[in-house]
Design an enzyme around this catalytic site. Structure first.
Site, short mmCIF file in Angstrom:
data_model
loop_
_atom_site.label_atom_id
_atom_site.label_comp_id
_atom_site.label_asym_id
_atom_site.label_seq_id
_atom_site.Cartn_x
_atom_site.Cartn_y
_atom_site.Cartn_z
CB ALA A 2 -0.94 -0.01 1.21
CG ASP A 3 3.54 2.18 3.25
OD1 ASP A 3 3.23 3.27 3.75
OD2 ASP A 3 3.50 1.11 3.87
CB SER A 4 5.05 0.60 -3.09
OG SER A 4 6.10 0.14 -2.27
#
Length: 400
Positions: free
Chosen positions: A167-169
């Site tokens: 999700a962060d990427s």
């Protein structure tokens, strides 16, 4: 040719994963990125595992090529330095909980007072609006909130989070996309912007069919393992020599080619497998046929047959496969030099633009390594003042 973002100056107040990914994306295409870190310990991502000789691989991958300035944002003097940096910037990136920047006097309205055209890119767990805006959020929370973990795994296994910053990427890349749109609009309309990215939203978009299906029919999509639940046959299979490969017969033509490759033309007219709807209805039986055929042959032989019949397939790669693959070496992997890692490579830009060869990844900044250069030489703050700020811990200590 210079990068398309050459001349764009970015101040990165972000830490950990998503916001630094945004900075990395912009830097990959020519932007100059100044990373503001806590002078005492720096970005916590510096402590991430795995490491080699005290250097985090994850931190190095996201921050090579940036310049590090140590500033204590908890101090009023530190925040004033950030305002001075923002006055010279095109973009400011931050990933604090909503309201924190405003409490520090660094919200968008505050930054506009010193830079009318500034773009403030904000990455947070649940976004700047809505009932959940004040909740803390890391990637794992976004992955479960977006519905990804529920869909990931097998029917008889628990919901499963990914073993990396998924999700962060995606949020970081999406924030870079939003930032470049804001830069384009500024070039047309001469206005600044706020780019508001919630960690969960880009991932929820990818999973949107499941939400749409439920809203229309009331059906809750379940876990399917390596199947997509949309087309058959699709999956990851073990060959006779223990090697693994994937096949994606995701449309009718590819499925028919697969049956020819298996020397099973009878499957093409068998009513159980002749259409995708029929194959999905009889997926378990069809998978057993495919599994048995693959299990009789070494992986390379299977892949050679599938390539000859133009079936979409590939080996399941581990890191050693990727690092030795001539396609990835030519197109994707870039050397990371000037570090304790030795002859390391890292995936380069995620987009290729004609005429631009991409960035060089040389070195990883130490905490506050460029403090004197950025605050002194570029902002014009006197050396004596910087030395005093360093002694009091407002900024990284300035070496004589």
């Amino acid at each position: 040719m210079a990068g398309p973002l050459d001349g764009v100056r970015v101040i990165e107040l972000g830490s950990m994963y998503a916001a630094p990914t945004t900075g990395r994306m912009l830097r990959d295409f020519g932007a100059s990125v100044v990373k503001v870190e806590d002078p005492a310990g720096g970005d916590f991502a510096r402590q991430w595992k795995p490491q080699h000789d005290g250097q985090s691989f994850g931190f190095a991958r996201l921050n090579s090529g940036k310049r590090s300035v140590g500033i204590d944002l908890r101090s009023a003097e530190g925040r004033e330095l950030v305002r001075k940096l923002a006055a010279t910037a095109d973009v400011v990136i931050e990933n604090f909980r909503p309201g924190r920047m405003e409490a520090w006097g660094l919200g968008y309205d505050d930054l506009k007072k010193v830079n009318e055209r500034v773009i403030l890119t904000r990455v947070s767990g649940f976004g700047q609006t809505g009932p959940y805006r004040e909740l803390p959020g890391f990637g794992t929370i976004a992955e479960v909130a977006a519905g990804y973990a529920f869909l990931n795994g097998w029917p008889d296994t628990p919901p499963t989070a990914p073993p990396f910053g998924f999700a962060d990427s995606i949020a970081g890349i999406s924030a870079a996309f939003g930032t470049t749109m804001a830069l384009f609009r500024r070039g047309v309309a001469d206005v600044g912007s706020v780019v508001d990215v919630a960690l969960y939203e880009p991932l929820m978009f990818i999973l949107g069919d499941a939400v749409m299906n439920y809203s229309a029919t009331g059906f809750i999509t379940q876990r399917h393992g390596n199947s997509s639940g949309a087309a058959s046959p699709r999956g990851i299979y073990e060959a006779a020599d223990g090697g693994w490969l994937a096949i994606a017969a995701s449309n009718q033509t590819i499925a028919m080619r697969l049956f020819d490759a298996m020397d099973r033309p009878d499957l093409k007219t068998d009513p159980r497998y002749a259409t995708n709807a029929a194959r999905m209805e009889n997926n378990t039986a069809l998978q057993q046929i495919v599994i048995a055929w693959i299990k009789e042959r070494p992986r390379n032989d299977v892949l050679a047959i599938l390539e000859r019949f133009e079936v979409v397939a590939a080996a399941v790669n581990d890191a050693s496969d990727i690092a030795a693959d001539p396609h990835f070496i030519e197109r994707t992997l870039r050397p990371l030099t000037g570090t304790v890692f030795g002859a390391a490579v890292t995936p380069g830009p995620v987009v290729h633009i004609d005429g631009y060869d991409g960035p060089v990844y040389d070195g990883v900044p130490k905490v506050g390594e460029h403090t004197s250069q950025v605050l002194g030489a570029e902002l014009g703050i006197p050396v004596a003042e910087l030395a005093d700020l360093g002694e009091r811990g407002v900024i990284s200590r300035i070496e004589p």
